[in-house]
Structure formats: structure tokens, C-alpha cells
Design an enzyme around this catalytic site. Structure first.
Site, PDB file in Angstrom:
ATOM      1  N   ASP A 186     -23.908 107.840  20.811  1.00 40.96           N
ATOM      2  CA  ASP A 186     -22.981 108.067  21.906  1.00 40.96           C
ATOM      3  C   ASP A 186     -22.794 106.711  22.603  1.00 40.96           C
ATOM      4  O   ASP A 186     -23.635 105.820  22.453  1.00 40.96           O
ATOM      5  CB  ASP A 186     -23.567 109.103  22.866  1.00 40.96           C
ATOM      6  CG  ASP A 186     -22.748 109.243  24.121  1.00 40.96           C
ATOM      7  OD1 ASP A 186     -21.544 109.513  24.019  1.00 40.96           O
ATOM      8  OD2 ASP A 186     -23.323 109.082  25.222  1.00 40.96           O
ATOM      9  N   ASP A 206     -21.183 105.882  26.347  1.00 43.00           N
ATOM     10  CA  ASP A 206     -21.480 105.792  27.775  1.00 43.00           C
ATOM     11  C   ASP A 206     -22.745 106.571  28.122  1.00 43.00           C
ATOM     12  O   ASP A 206     -22.850 107.760  27.838  1.00 43.00           O
ATOM     13  CB  ASP A 206     -20.301 106.324  28.582  1.00 43.00           C
ATOM     14  CG  ASP A 206     -20.286 105.795  29.996  1.00 43.00           C
ATOM     15  OD1 ASP A 206     -21.108 104.924  30.309  1.00 43.00           O
ATOM     16  OD2 ASP A 206     -19.452 106.260  30.785  1.00 43.00           O
TER      17      ASP A 206
END
Length: 216
Positions: A11, A13
């Protein structure tokens, strides 16, 4: 604990970098522009979800396309203002991996993801963004697409996430999950391994796979 995998899926952020300040700034302004009350806005989970899903939860369907375009413009324009920074351990961990062994899988649009990644000097060979899928996290589609792009069986992938929705997506894809406590507390994260951030991990690359270990 050691984890063996052929591909590592990150992922963006909250996992590789943080844009929490920027997100707060931009979404607060966006909510004001579209007449969304503070109470209604406070009830919505922002993290780990696509802008389209968030807008659809708050606004009439005919307004959603313009609202999504507006938040993307606000967030891209805000990138140079210091709201984006690398999280501890990110640079060293990614530098230890061959480019073809990892991908970034984000709920942001490609335009926004590339702006944020470029700002902190991360240039992934493979990037899966919101534009590339029809169903975002917690659906497994983004992670399954990343595995397909890398040519690796999902069972041989490990997902790195900070958000419950992303971890659910990784588990649904049949992948090993590693949670980082950068935005949520450990008890909120259901994963095979939970660590503070990527500085807690090391990677040993072999011809066959990558061995991930927790640093002593």
C-alpha cells in the site's frame, strides 16, 4: 518470524509514505466547498478507500464525478507543500528489493499516486491505482491484479498495509499480510505479522524468493 514470498505488494499512503497533513487539508476544504457538514464528514472513513467511494457516500450521484475530479486536483496541487514524507525504513527496505519483485497498490488515482511517490523519490516499476480496477479495497481485485502483473501466484505474495480495509483485501486475495501501526493501533489490525513500520524488517533476496525477517 520469517516470511518467504516471491513478490511484495505495498500500500502507499500510511505504508511507504505519509500524506496525513495534506489529506486533512484538502479533504476539509473539499467538504466545505461541497456543503458537507462537519458532523457528516466526521462519520466517514477516509483512509484506505477511493475518493469515488467517499464522495458517493456523501453526495448525490450526479455530483460525484465533479467532486472526485476536484479532490484529485486539490491533493495533487498540495503535494509540493510539504504534506508528503517518507515513513521510517521505506527507502532502505525498497532499495534492498529488485524492481521486478515489488509493486505499489494504492486506492489513490494514478495521477495522485505518481505525484506523491515522485515527491519522495519512489519510482515503482509496477503501480496499481484506483483507475486500474472496478472494485477497490477491501475487495481483493487490486492485489490480485498486482500479482498478475508481476506474474506471481497470489499465495506467493505478501501484502504490506496500514489500514483494515487493505488487510482484508490482502487476506481475500489469499496473500500473507504484514500490518504497520502507522495509522491504526495493533489491536485494530488483523494480520499475520504486525510491526511499527518498515524499519522493523529486513529482506534477504535469493534467486527463488525474498525472506522477510523482523530485526532483532
Amino acid at each position: 518470524m520469517k516470511i518467504h514470498a516471491e513478490a511484495l505488494l505495498f500500500d502507499n499512503d500510511g505504508t511507504l509514505l505519509s500524506s496525513l497533513e495534506s489529506v486533512h487539508r484538502c479533504w476539509t476544504r473539499w467538504a466545505e466547498e461541497f456543503g458537507i457538514t462537519a458532523e457528516a464528514f466526521a462519520r466517514v472513513e477516509l483512509h484506505g478507500r477511493t475518493a469515488a467511494e467517499i464522495a458517493a457516500e456523501l453526495l448525490p450521484a450526479d455530483v460525484v464525478p465533479a467532486a472526485v475530479a476536484r479532490i484529485e486536483d486539490l491533493e495533487v496541487a498540495d503535494v509540493p507543500d510539504g504534506g508528503v514524507h517518507l515513513l521510517p525504513g521505506t527507502a532502505a527496505f525498497l532499495d534492498s528489493l529488485p524492481a521486478e519483485r515489488w509493486a505499489v497498490v494504492t486506492s489513490a488515482t494514478r495521477r495522485l499516486a505518481e505525484a506523491r511517490l515522485e515527491a519522495v523519490g519512489i519510482l515503482p516499476k509496477t503501480l496499481i491505482a484506483a483507475d486500474d480496477v472496478t472494485r477497490g479495497k477491501p475487495d481483493p481485485e487490486p492485489y490480485l491484479l498486482a500479482a498478475r502483473e508481476l506474474g506471481v501466484d497470489p499465495s506467493r505474495c505478501v501484502v504490506f498495509e496500514d489500514a483494515p480495509a487493505g488487510l482484508r483485501a490482502g487476506r481475500a486475495a489469499g496473500m500473507t499480510t504484514v500490518a504497520l501501526t502507522t495509522t491504526h493501533q495493533a489491536h485494530e489490525l488483523d494480520a499475520d505479522l504486525v510491526v511499527e513500520n518498515l524499519s522493523a524488517l529486513s529482506a534477504l533476496v535469493t534467486a527463488q524468493n525474498v525472506e522477510i525477517s523482523v530485526r532483532p
